[in-house]
Design a protein around this motif. Sequence first.
Motif, PDB file in Angstrom:
ATOM      1  N   MET A   1       0.845  -1.172   0.000  1.00  0.00           N
ATOM      2  CA  MET A   1       0.000   0.000   0.000  1.00  0.00           C
ATOM      3  C   MET A   1       0.896   1.242   0.000  1.00  0.00           C
ATOM      4  SD  MET A   1      -2.642   1.311   2.981  1.00  0.00           S
ATOM      5  CE  MET A   1      -3.320  -0.308   3.103  1.00  0.00           C
ATOM      6  N   PRO A   2       0.647   2.207  -0.888  1.00  0.00           N
ATOM      7  CA  PRO A   2       1.450   3.437  -0.904  1.00  0.00           C
ATOM      8  C   PRO A   2       1.403   4.157   0.438  1.00  0.00           C
ATOM      9  CG  PRO A   2       0.112   3.287  -2.881  1.00  0.00           C
ATOM     10  CD  PRO A   2      -0.347   2.188  -1.957  1.00  0.00           C
ATOM     11  N   ALA A   3       2.470   4.881   0.705  1.00  0.00           N
ATOM     12  CA  ALA A   3       2.573   5.672   1.933  1.00  0.00           C
ATOM     13  C   ALA A   3       3.113   7.048   1.567  1.00  0.00           C
ATOM     14  CB  ALA A   3       3.483   4.985   2.935  1.00  0.00           C
ATOM     15  N   TYR A   4       2.793   8.022   2.403  1.00  0.00           N
ATOM     16  CA  TYR A   4       3.178   9.404   2.145  1.00  0.00           C
ATOM     17  C   TYR A   4       3.858  10.010   3.356  1.00  0.00           C
ATOM     18  CZ  TYR A   4      -0.042   8.885  -1.730  1.00  0.00           C
ATOM     19  OH  TYR A   4      -0.674   8.434  -2.858  1.00  0.00           O
ATOM     20  N   VAL A   5       4.945  10.724   3.103  1.00  0.00           N
ATOM     21  CA  VAL A   5       5.556  11.573   4.119  1.00  0.00           C
ATOM     22  C   VAL A   5       5.056  12.980   3.836  1.00  0.00           C
ATOM     23  CG1 VAL A   5       7.703  12.527   5.026  1.00  0.00           C
ATOM     24  CG2 VAL A   5       7.595  10.118   4.368  1.00  0.00           C
ATOM     25  N   ILE A   6       4.428  13.579   4.840  1.00  0.00           N
ATOM     26  CA  ILE A   6       3.846  14.913   4.714  1.00  0.00           C
ATOM     27  C   ILE A   6       4.562  15.830   5.696  1.00  0.00           C
ATOM     28  CG2 ILE A   6       1.748  16.299   4.922  1.00  0.00           C
ATOM     29  CD1 ILE A   6       0.188  13.647   4.408  1.00  0.00           C
ATOM     30  N   GLY A   7       5.057  16.949   5.209  1.00  0.00           N
ATOM     31  CA  GLY A   7       5.818  17.837   6.076  1.00  0.00           C
ATOM     32  C   GLY A   7       5.447  19.293   5.919  1.00  0.00           C
ATOM     33  N   GLN A   8       5.647  20.017   7.001  1.00  0.00           N
ATOM     34  CA  GLN A   8       5.482  21.463   7.036  1.00  0.00           C
ATOM     35  C   GLN A   8       6.735  22.055   7.652  1.00  0.00           C
ATOM     36  OE1 GLN A   8       1.893  22.056   9.313  1.00  0.00           O
ATOM     37  NE2 GLN A   8       0.638  21.952   7.483  1.00  0.00           N
ATOM     38  N   MET A   9       7.328  23.025   6.971  1.00  0.00           N
ATOM     39  CA  MET A   9       8.621  23.549   7.374  1.00  0.00           C
ATOM     40  C   MET A   9       8.556  25.047   7.653  1.00  0.00           C
ATOM     41  SD  MET A   9      12.130  23.396   5.126  1.00  0.00           S
ATOM     42  CE  MET A   9      11.793  21.706   4.699  1.00  0.00           C
ATOM     43  N   GLN A  10       9.211  25.443   8.736  1.00  0.00           N
ATOM     44  CA  GLN A  10       9.443  26.850   9.050  1.00  0.00           C
ATOM     45  C   GLN A  10      10.916  27.115   8.760  1.00  0.00           C
ATOM     46  OE1 GLN A  10       5.809  27.532   9.540  1.00  0.00           O
ATOM     47  NE2 GLN A  10       7.069  29.268  10.108  1.00  0.00           N
ATOM     48  N   ILE A  11      11.198  28.131   7.965  1.00  0.00           N
ATOM     49  CA  ILE A  11      12.563  28.460   7.567  1.00  0.00           C
ATOM     50  C   ILE A  11      13.053  29.630   8.409  1.00  0.00           C
ATOM     51  CG2 ILE A  11      14.023  29.242   5.664  1.00  0.00           C
ATOM     52  CD1 ILE A  11      11.949  27.779   3.801  1.00  0.00           C
ATOM     53  N   HIS A  12      14.201  29.416   9.082  1.00  0.00           N
ATOM     54  CA  HIS A  12      14.775  30.444   9.956  1.00  0.00           C
ATOM     55  C   HIS A  12      15.912  31.194   9.273  1.00  0.00           C
ATOM     56  CE1 HIS A  12      12.308  28.418  12.850  1.00  0.00           C
ATOM     57  NE2 HIS A  12      13.025  27.313  12.743  1.00  0.00           N
ATOM     58  N   ASN A  13      16.665  30.510   8.426  1.00  0.00           N
ATOM     59  CA  ASN A  13      17.666  31.146   7.564  1.00  0.00           C
ATOM     60  C   ASN A  13      17.801  30.282   6.320  1.00  0.00           C
ATOM     61  OD1 ASN A  13      20.091  29.348   7.566  1.00  0.00           O
ATOM     62  ND2 ASN A  13      20.079  29.781   9.756  1.00  0.00           N
ATOM     63  N   ARG A  14      18.383  30.834   5.279  1.00  0.00           N
ATOM     64  CA  ARG A  14      18.421  30.146   3.984  1.00  0.00           C
ATOM     65  C   ARG A  14      19.799  29.596   3.619  1.00  0.00           C
ATOM     66  NH1 ARG A  14      13.626  30.732   1.751  1.00  0.00           N
ATOM     67  NH2 ARG A  14      12.267  32.400   2.429  1.00  0.00           N
ATOM     68  N   ASP A  15      20.735  29.614   4.545  1.00  0.00           N
ATOM     69  CA  ASP A  15      22.113  29.210   4.256  1.00  0.00           C
ATOM     70  C   ASP A  15      22.223  27.758   3.785  1.00  0.00           C
ATOM     71  OD1 ASP A  15      22.745  31.744   5.151  1.00  0.00           O
ATOM     72  OD2 ASP A  15      23.444  31.060   7.109  1.00  0.00           O
ATOM     73  N   TRP A  16      21.386  26.906   4.215  1.00  0.00           N
ATOM     74  CA  TRP A  16      21.422  25.463   3.948  1.00  0.00           C
ATOM     75  C   TRP A  16      20.672  25.063   2.686  1.00  0.00           C
ATOM     76  CZ3 TRP A  16      16.553  23.306   3.779  1.00  0.00           C
ATOM     77  CH2 TRP A  16      15.528  24.126   4.251  1.00  0.00           C
ATOM     78  N   MET A  17      19.824  25.943   2.157  1.00  0.00           N
ATOM     79  CA  MET A  17      18.822  25.551   1.167  1.00  0.00           C
ATOM     80  C   MET A  17      19.396  25.090  -0.170  1.00  0.00           C
ATOM     81  SD  MET A  17      15.811  28.277   2.072  1.00  0.00           S
ATOM     82  CE  MET A  17      14.616  27.588   0.941  1.00  0.00           C
ATOM     83  N   GLU A  18      20.382  25.776  -0.702  1.00  0.00           N
ATOM     84  CA  GLU A  18      20.912  25.395  -2.014  1.00  0.00           C
ATOM     85  C   GLU A  18      21.479  23.977  -1.993  1.00  0.00           C
ATOM     86  OE1 GLU A  18      24.184  26.871  -5.293  1.00  0.00           O
ATOM     87  OE2 GLU A  18      23.497  28.289  -3.770  1.00  0.00           O
ATOM     88  N   GLU A  19      22.279  23.685  -0.983  1.00  0.00           N
ATOM     89  CA  GLU A  19      22.867  22.345  -0.887  1.00  0.00           C
ATOM     90  C   GLU A  19      21.783  21.289  -0.656  1.00  0.00           C
ATOM     91  OE1 GLU A  19      26.155  19.822   1.711  1.00  0.00           O
ATOM     92  OE2 GLU A  19      25.960  21.984   2.036  1.00  0.00           O
ATOM     93  N   TYR A  20      20.866  21.551   0.254  1.00  0.00           N
ATOM     94  CA  TYR A  20      19.809  20.597   0.591  1.00  0.00           C
ATOM     95  C   TYR A  20      18.922  20.304  -0.619  1.00  0.00           C
ATOM     96  CZ  TYR A  20      15.820  18.546   3.040  1.00  0.00           C
ATOM     97  OH  TYR A  20      14.813  17.712   3.457  1.00  0.00           O
ATOM     98  N   PHE A  21      18.377  21.356  -1.221  1.00  0.00           N
ATOM     99  CA  PHE A  21      17.444  21.152  -2.330  1.00  0.00           C
ATOM    100  C   PHE A  21      18.139  20.688  -3.603  1.00  0.00           C
ATOM    101  CE2 PHE A  21      14.694  23.905   0.348  1.00  0.00           C
ATOM    102  CZ  PHE A  21      13.710  22.963   0.540  1.00  0.00           C
ATOM    103  N   GLY A  22      19.455  20.866  -3.677  1.00  0.00           N
ATOM    104  CA  GLY A  22      20.208  20.318  -4.793  1.00  0.00           C
ATOM    105  C   GLY A  22      20.391  18.814  -4.704  1.00  0.00           C
TER     106      GLY A  22
END
Length: 97
Positions: A1-22
């Motif tokens: 049976m399919p399963a889903y990870v559902i998340g909600q994120m609060q961003i405090h700074n953007r220093d990590w975003m390029e590496e993470y989303f890449g």
Amino acid sequence: MPAYVIGQMQIHNRDWMEEYFGQIPEVVSRHAGRFMVRGGDPERLEGESDLPDAAFIIAFPDREHAQAFWRSDDFQRLARLRRSGSSLNAILVDALE
């Protein structure tokens, strides 16, 4: 049976975003997952809790694939990076049969 990870994120700074989303799409894909939703600008339809800065839904073939993804070394390394500039509420749910 399919399963889903559902998340909600609060961003405090953007220093990590390029590496993470890449890197996160490849890590999700290696565990047979795919993003169903990934983005910001949520719109309140009901409720009073704070809106997240971003939300996502990742589909997996089953709960075991989702758990293997979440526990994987590759994801946990990225999760530590993400935690350096955000907070996340995430849940795992099964699809309807």
